[in-house]
Design a protein around this motif. Structure first.
Motif, PDB file in Angstrom:
ATOM      1  N   ALA A 134       0.826  -1.204   0.000  1.00 27.22           N
ATOM      2  CA  ALA A 134       0.000   0.000   0.000  1.00 27.22           C
ATOM      3  C   ALA A 134       0.865   1.261   0.000  1.00 27.22           C
ATOM      4  O   ALA A 134       0.580   2.229  -0.720  1.00 27.22           O
ATOM      5  CB  ALA A 134      -0.932  -0.006   1.213  1.00 27.22           C
ATOM      6  N   ALA A 135       1.933   1.250   0.802  1.00 28.06           N
ATOM      7  CA  ALA A 135       2.827   2.409   0.861  1.00 28.06           C
ATOM      8  C   ALA A 135       3.548   2.618  -0.462  1.00 28.06           C
ATOM      9  O   ALA A 135       3.744   3.756  -0.903  1.00 28.06           O
ATOM     10  CB  ALA A 135       3.832   2.229   1.997  1.00 28.06           C
ATOM     11  N   ALA A 136       3.954   1.505  -1.092  1.00 24.63           N
ATOM     12  CA  ALA A 136       4.657   1.614  -2.375  1.00 24.63           C
ATOM     13  C   ALA A 136       3.767   2.264  -3.429  1.00 24.63           C
ATOM     14  O   ALA A 136       4.218   3.092  -4.231  1.00 24.63           O
ATOM     15  CB  ALA A 136       5.113   0.231  -2.841  1.00 24.63           C
ATOM     16  N   SER A 137       2.483   1.925  -3.423  1.00 23.43           N
ATOM     17  CA  SER A 137       1.547   2.526  -4.377  1.00 23.43           C
ATOM     18  C   SER A 137       1.362   4.016  -4.109  1.00 23.43           C
ATOM     19  O   SER A 137       1.173   4.806  -5.024  1.00 23.43           O
ATOM     20  CB  SER A 137       0.191   1.813  -4.298  1.00 23.43           C
ATOM     21  N   ALA A 138       1.419   4.383  -2.826  1.00 29.88           N
ATOM     22  CA  ALA A 138       1.196   5.782  -2.452  1.00 29.88           C
ATOM     23  C   ALA A 138       2.440   6.637  -2.610  1.00 29.88           C
ATOM     24  O   ALA A 138       2.335   7.869  -2.616  1.00 29.88           O
ATOM     25  CB  ALA A 138       0.713   5.854  -1.008  1.00 29.88           C
ATOM     26  N   LEU A 139       3.615   5.991  -2.751  1.00 26.55           N
ATOM     27  CA  LEU A 139       4.866   6.746  -2.756  1.00 26.55           C
ATOM     28  C   LEU A 139       5.724   6.470  -3.989  1.00 26.55           C
ATOM     29  O   LEU A 139       6.903   6.830  -4.009  1.00 26.55           O
ATOM     30  CB  LEU A 139       5.666   6.418  -1.483  1.00 26.55           C
ATOM     31  N   ASN A 140       5.142   5.848  -5.020  1.00 27.44           N
ATOM     32  CA  ASN A 140       5.923   5.626  -6.238  1.00 27.44           C
ATOM     33  C   ASN A 140       5.999   6.903  -7.070  1.00 27.44           C
ATOM     34  O   ASN A 140       5.399   7.916  -6.734  1.00 27.44           O
ATOM     35  CB  ASN A 140       5.364   4.450  -7.049  1.00 27.44           C
ATOM     36  N   ARG A 141       6.719   6.850  -8.169  1.00 25.45           N
ATOM     37  CA  ARG A 141       6.964   8.074  -8.941  1.00 25.45           C
ATOM     38  C   ARG A 141       5.680   8.714  -9.487  1.00 25.45           C
ATOM     39  O   ARG A 141       5.505   9.933  -9.369  1.00 25.45           O
ATOM     40  CB  ARG A 141       7.950   7.779 -10.079  1.00 25.45           C
ATOM     41  N   PRO A 142       4.757   7.955 -10.089  1.00 24.64           N
ATOM     42  CA  PRO A 142       3.510   8.605 -10.544  1.00 24.64           C
ATOM     43  C   PRO A 142       2.720   9.226  -9.397  1.00 24.64           C
ATOM     44  O   PRO A 142       2.129  10.302  -9.562  1.00 24.64           O
ATOM     45  CB  PRO A 142       2.731   7.442 -11.191  1.00 24.64           C
ATOM     46  N   ALA A 143       2.706   8.562  -8.233  1.00 22.91           N
ATOM     47  CA  ALA A 143       1.979   9.117  -7.095  1.00 22.91           C
ATOM     48  C   ALA A 143       2.626  10.407  -6.610  1.00 22.91           C
ATOM     49  O   ALA A 143       1.930  11.387  -6.305  1.00 22.91           O
ATOM     50  CB  ALA A 143       1.913   8.096  -5.959  1.00 22.91           C
ATOM     51  N   VAL A 144       3.950  10.422  -6.550  1.00 23.62           N
ATOM     52  CA  VAL A 144       4.662  11.614  -6.092  1.00 23.62           C
ATOM     53  C   VAL A 144       4.345  12.803  -6.999  1.00 23.62           C
ATOM     54  O   VAL A 144       4.198  13.935  -6.538  1.00 23.62           O
ATOM     55  CB  VAL A 144       6.177  11.356  -6.025  1.00 23.62           C
ATOM     56  N   GLN A 145       4.205  12.548  -8.291  1.00 26.54           N
ATOM     57  CA  GLN A 145       3.889  13.628  -9.228  1.00 26.54           C
ATOM     58  C   GLN A 145       2.545  14.273  -8.887  1.00 26.54           C
ATOM     59  O   GLN A 145       2.355  15.473  -9.061  1.00 26.54           O
ATOM     60  CB  GLN A 145       3.865  13.082 -10.663  1.00 26.54           C
ATOM     61  N   THR A 146       1.619  13.481  -8.356  1.00 24.94           N
ATOM     62  CA  THR A 146       0.313  14.037  -8.006  1.00 24.94           C
ATOM     63  C   THR A 146       0.373  14.895  -6.738  1.00 24.94           C
ATOM     64  O   THR A 146      -0.595  15.591  -6.431  1.00 24.94           O
ATOM     65  CB  THR A 146      -0.727  12.918  -7.790  1.00 24.94           C
ATOM     66  N   TYR A 147       1.472  14.824  -6.011  1.00 24.98           N
ATOM     67  CA  TYR A 147       1.602  15.597  -4.775  1.00 24.98           C
ATOM     68  C   TYR A 147       2.293  16.945  -5.002  1.00 24.98           C
ATOM     69  O   TYR A 147       2.547  17.673  -4.040  1.00 24.98           O
ATOM     70  CB  TYR A 147       2.410  14.815  -3.731  1.00 24.98           C
ATOM     71  N   VAL A 148       2.576  17.284  -6.251  1.00 25.68           N
ATOM     72  CA  VAL A 148       3.338  18.500  -6.534  1.00 25.68           C
ATOM     73  C   VAL A 148       2.638  19.751  -5.998  1.00 25.68           C
ATOM     74  O   VAL A 148       3.277  20.660  -5.472  1.00 25.68           O
ATOM     75  CB  VAL A 148       3.620  18.622  -8.047  1.00 25.68           C
TER      76      VAL A 148
END
Length: 503
Positions: A134-148
């Protein structure tokens, strides 16, 4: 009567000496056969030797006993890994065998008795695998892009606070509260969808204090009762009492944050966040304790790694105007001089700033001893059998300072990463249990560095030691932090910065 007392005293002394002798036999048998290392004292082993600056002491012992050797903390044998090559060999070739964490009395049995542990401190289990996924899905590269957008907002407010509290460079200020608010608000927003928008909020002071105290209970050197069980029997055990207090106080704000999110979700007014996404994911199948573990991971990760890294970095910049000016020239060459806040969408394209961030992570290594591992299978390293159940320490500090990787490891020199961009770095750990949030942390540190340098010239107001060893405020703590200090944050272009903050 006197004779009876004397005989009783002799018997007690004899029993104690017999206990020491028997215990030394047990300690000797517990050692890893064929592996060198300092023997230490009876009962306590090497605990006295590593009471302060353990990582640096381990690094020094490596020059005598080799890159991989053993120590004894109480009766517990611990294998310590102190070089980049040994770390890659031992952890890289035995990823599955070194996939678990040991359980320590103070942190796992007292502090974590109610809310549980973070992902990083949990022993290996099926539950851990679910949480890591679950953490990997929330913290992978595509997810990080959504946190910009969140990175943009929090780093912008960080610059605004330095500008406001410092009265546009007229007043010397302690930057730590601004750094803590930045890290905490980002962690809380990402996980629960609600901000800590001001240092004046009661939750800000409570969470930062409690999490800092709990971090100390995760230390591998600061909790003697983890290795000497007799200390746990002390009826006035203030150490355990304080651990229970911090646990209870943490439970209060975790409950409040979870309740707030539940209410917003029920009303349909919640913002997208990690906790809500996982709760609504039918494939995640996480229970309440597992959700709490992810929440704790987000809190401790941000406050431990990002806060302390930025604090050291600001201390260094205040002492090194030459580093500031070179970095600013590189930013101007990349961006131009008319954009003090830079673009939040920039995904680490200015290579000198990338190198500057990596050098800060290497040189200060805020988590000097990576969270310990315990072997779940027998391991053979250089002909030595390391039995199942052995505790293994990765000395990330020594690995980052490895003279076989760098000619001048003691120097702060960002340029090294321009010449060797693929050199190993161990600040986030290595292998299966390395930090899951490293991509997010790197993106956040890059944007903070760009905006901080391009917005202000940082001048030292208080003398502060920014050497990673002598400047460490608490060498017994899990996380290495600099002493508190004040600095002056002088806008490089006050008009441009004011306009940028007002947009």
């Amino acid at each position: 009567m006197a004779l009876g007392v004397t005989e009783l005293g002799v018997a007690a002394l004899g029993s104690f000496l017999l206990y020491i002798i028997v215990n030394e036999v047990i300690r000797g048998r517990a050692r890893v056969a064929g592996l060198k290392g300092p023997r230490g004292f009876p009962l306590i082993g090497n605990l006295w030797d590593i009471r302060v600056n353990a990582a640096d002491q381990y690094r020094k012992w490596a020059t005598h006993f080799g890159d991989v050797y053993q120590i004894q903390l109480g009766n517990v044998p611990v294998v310590v890994v102190n070089s980049a090559a040994a770390a890659r060999a031992l952890f890289g070739q035995n990823a599955q065998a070194l996939s678990s964490r040991p359980e320590f009395y103070t942190f796992h049995k007292v502090v974590s008795n109610t809310a549980g542990t973070t992902i990083g401190t949990s022993p290996y289990s099926d539950s851990l695998k679910r949480r890591r996924k679950a953490a990997a899905s929330a913290l992978n590269r595509p997810a990080v892009q959504t946190y910009v957008k969140l990175l943009d907002l929090e780093s912008r407010d960080f610059i605004r606070e330095l500008y406001t509290y410092g009265h546009a460079g007229q007043t010397a200020i302690d930057p730590m509260p601004m750094i803590q608010r930045l890290s905490l608000s980002l962690s809380v927003t990402l996980n629960w969808g609600t901000r800590i928008s001001s240092q004046q909020e009661a939750m800000f002071a409570e969470i930062t204090h409690v999490e800092e105290e709990i971090s100390k209970f995760r230390s591998t050197t600061g909790n003697l009762q983890d290795y000497i069980p007799l200390l746990r029997l002390n009826p006035i055990n203030t150490h355990s009492a304080k651990a229970r207090e911090m646990r209870q106080r943490r439970d209060v704000y975790l409950t409040a944050l979870n309740k707030g999110l539940d209410e917003r979700m029920a009303a349909g007014t919640h913002s997208p966040c990690i906790q809500a996404n996982v709760m609504q994911d039918p494939e995640a199948k996480l229970n309440k304790d597992e959700l709490t573990s992810i929440s704790l991971t987000m809190l401790s990760g941000g406050l431990d790694t990002v806060t302390t890294t930025v604090a050291w970095f600001v201390a260094l910049l205040a002492n090194r105007p030459d580093v500031q000016e070179k970095a600013v020239r590189e930013i101007e060459a990349y961006y131009g001089a008319d954009k003090p806040l830079c673009d939040a969408e920039d995904d680490q394209q200015c290579q000198y700033i990338v190198a500057l961030v990596r050098e800060t992570l290497r040189y200060f290594t805020v988590l000097r001893l990576a969270l310990p591992r315990v072997s779940v299978k027998d391991i053979v390293h250089n002909g030595v059998l390391i039995p199942k159940g052995t505790v293994v320490f990765l000395n990330a500090w020594a690995c980052n300072m490895d003279p076989n990787v760098w000619d001048d490891p003691e120097e702060f020199r960002p340029e090294r990463w321009l010449h060797k961009p693929d050199a190993p770095m161990f600040t986030y750990g290595i292998g299966y249990r390395m930090c899951a949030g490293s991509l997010l942390a790197n993106r956040e540190l890059y944007l903070i560095t760009m905006r901080l340098l391009n917005s202000f010239r940082i001048e030292l107001a208080d003398k502060v030691d920014c050497h990673p060893v002598s400047g460490n405020a608490d060498p017994t703590s899990l996380v290495a932090m600099p002493h508190r200090f004040r600095a002056v944050f002088v806008p490089r272009d006050e008009k441009a910065l004011g306009e940028a903050l007002g947009e």
